[in-house]
Design an enzyme around this catalytic site. Structure first.
Site, mmCIF file in Angstrom:
data_model
loop_
_atom_site.group_PDB
_atom_site.id
_atom_site.type_symbol
_atom_site.label_atom_id
_atom_site.label_comp_id
_atom_site.label_asym_id
_atom_site.label_seq_id
_atom_site.Cartn_x
_atom_site.Cartn_y
_atom_site.Cartn_z
ATOM 1 N N HIS A 70 5.933 0.941 11.909
ATOM 2 C CA HIS A 70 5.273 1.654 13.014
ATOM 3 C C HIS A 70 5.237 0.670 14.182
ATOM 4 O O HIS A 70 5.048 -0.533 13.975
ATOM 5 C CB HIS A 70 3.869 2.069 12.568
ATOM 6 C CG HIS A 70 3.020 2.703 13.628
ATOM 7 N ND1 HIS A 70 3.487 3.669 14.496
ATOM 8 C CD2 HIS A 70 1.707 2.509 13.957
ATOM 9 C CE1 HIS A 70 2.492 4.049 15.301
ATOM 10 N NE2 HIS A 70 1.412 3.352 14.990
ATOM 11 N N GLY B 268 0.845 -1.195 0.000
ATOM 12 C CA GLY B 268 0.000 0.000 0.000
ATOM 13 C C GLY B 268 0.875 1.236 0.000
ATOM 14 O O GLY B 268 1.910 1.289 -0.669
#
Ligand SMILES: NC(=O)C1=CN([C@@H]2O[C@H](COP(=O)(O)OP(=O)(O)OC[C@H]3O[C@@H](n4cnc5c(N)ncnc54)[C@H](OP(=O)(O)O)[C@@H]3O)[C@@H](O)[C@H]2O)C=CC1
Ligand SMILES: CC[C@](O)(C(C)=O)C(=O)O
Length: 331
Positions: A109, A27
């Site tokens: 993350h 993505g």
């Protein structure tokens, strides 16, 4: 923690060039990492489910696309760039059974490690390379010879070389052209969630929508309200980005600057600061993470409702029309 910032001269690109990298997800971040790693001479494959909508895009770029399990089994560095709420299941079903001693497990993350949703075995490196910008700009800046700053962190250093590997990876996606700062999974996760909720996404969007509503409800033309509070905001933020808040004030009129200095603190007042502190508290004590994971597991009913309401707001309708009339936009 004293700041440690690294640049290209501090990084050894050869380290990541010697690894077999699997990018899980293609993505916003996944495509940027995969394409820039490949341009930096790294051996990359993509891991996606058989029915993924992203498969065609990766294949069009000439990347080798495998299932997530196949990519994890083949690689010795696995970067997870799937949605945060899906990572726990992806890890349990497709990655953990294929992890080998000495592998490196990377994140963009820290959410799943910080909140204990993924618990890797002790014999793999666990590290993070988190670009401080949207993936499409991470790629665009790399192609333009620039880079988006990155944070790196090491949660588990099984090899004794995890930090050098993370820095090498960050350099390969352009981060070390701008600066790579060493942090922890805890600091990255908490500051990133706070930034996107209180300032960058949540705070900025609510500020713009509310300003638009105040002008339109007072009888001003929606098109003028749009240009005033949304379109021009980018130009003002560009000035801040280039020269700080002082740089923005230098380029604006002294009338604007006086209004900024005297009225700004009336908008963002002590109540707003208190709300920001509360939001930070919910991030630190895990309330937000618990809420978001439960919302996802329930099929995202509240998320979908709020998303639909946001998309139907008058500012979106007016903005779409005005942007399509700009001579340089691709109609
Ligand atoms: N967006 C950003 O710029 C930033 C994101 N991050 C972090 O990067 C990570 C990825 O976020 P982002 O790039 O926004 O994600 P996106 O939603 O843009 O992309 C997610 C990708 O994962 C794929 N995917 C979904 N399910 C699976 C699965 N079961 N196995 C493998 N792949 C799967 C999706 O495929 P499909 O097309 O089929 O849905 C898609 O290609 C997150 O940890 C996020 O917090 C960090 C910094 C900035
Ligand atoms: C500001 C949103 C972000 O944190 C980012 C682009 O860095 C994200 O997770 O998308």
């Amino acid at each position: 923690m004293a700041v440690e910032i690294f640049y290209d001269a501090d990084a050894d690109l050869g380290i990541v060039q010697g690894r077999k990298v699997a990018i899980i997800g293609y993505g916003s971040q996944g495509h940027a990492h995969a394409l820039s790693l490949r341009d930096s001479g790294v051996d990359v494959r993509i891991g996606l489910p058989e029915n993924s909508r992203s498969r065609a895009k990766a294949e069009e770029e000439g990347l080798r696309v495998l299932t997530t399990a196949e990519a994890a089994a083949e690689a010795d560095l696995i970067m997870i760039l799937a949605p945060d709420t899906k990572q726990r299941q992806i890890y349990a079903e497709d990655i953990a059974p294929n992890l080998k001693s000495g592998d490196a497990l990377f994140f963009g993350h820290g959410f799943n490690i910080r909140y204990g949703l993924i618990q890797p075995p002790a014999d793999v490196d666990v590290a993070m390379v988190a670009p401080k910008g949207p993936g499409h700009l991470v790629r665009r800046q790399f192609v333009d010879g620039k880079g988006v700053p990155c944070l790196i962190a090491v949660e588990q250093d099984a090899s004794g070389n995890a930090q050098a590997l993370a820095l090498s990876y960050a350099a390969a996606i352009g981060g070390a052209r701008a600066g790579v700062i060493k942090t922890t999974f805890k600091e990255e996760t908490e500051t990133d969630l706070f930034g996107e909720q209180a300032v960058l996404c949540g705070g900025a969007s609510a500020l713009v929508q509310t300003g638009f509503e105040v002008l339109v409800e007072a009888g001003y033309q929606p098109e003028i309200a749009y240009f005033e509070v949304l379109h021009e905001l980018k130009l003002i933020v560009d000035l801040m980005w280039e020269g700080g808040i002082a740089g923005q004030r230098y380029s604006c009129s002294d009338t604007a600057e006086y209004g900024d200095l005297t009225r700004g603190p009336r908008v963002i007042d002590a109540h707003v600061k208190e709300s920001m502190r509360k939001i930070l508290g919910e991030i630190q004590d895990g309330t937000f993470a618990k809420e978001w994971v439960a919302e996802d597991e329930a099929g995202r009913p509240n998320f979908t409702k709020l998303q639909e309401e946001g998309n139907a707001h008058q500012i979106e309708v007016v903005g779409k029309k005005l942007r399509s009339l700009m001579s340089w936009t691709n109609k």
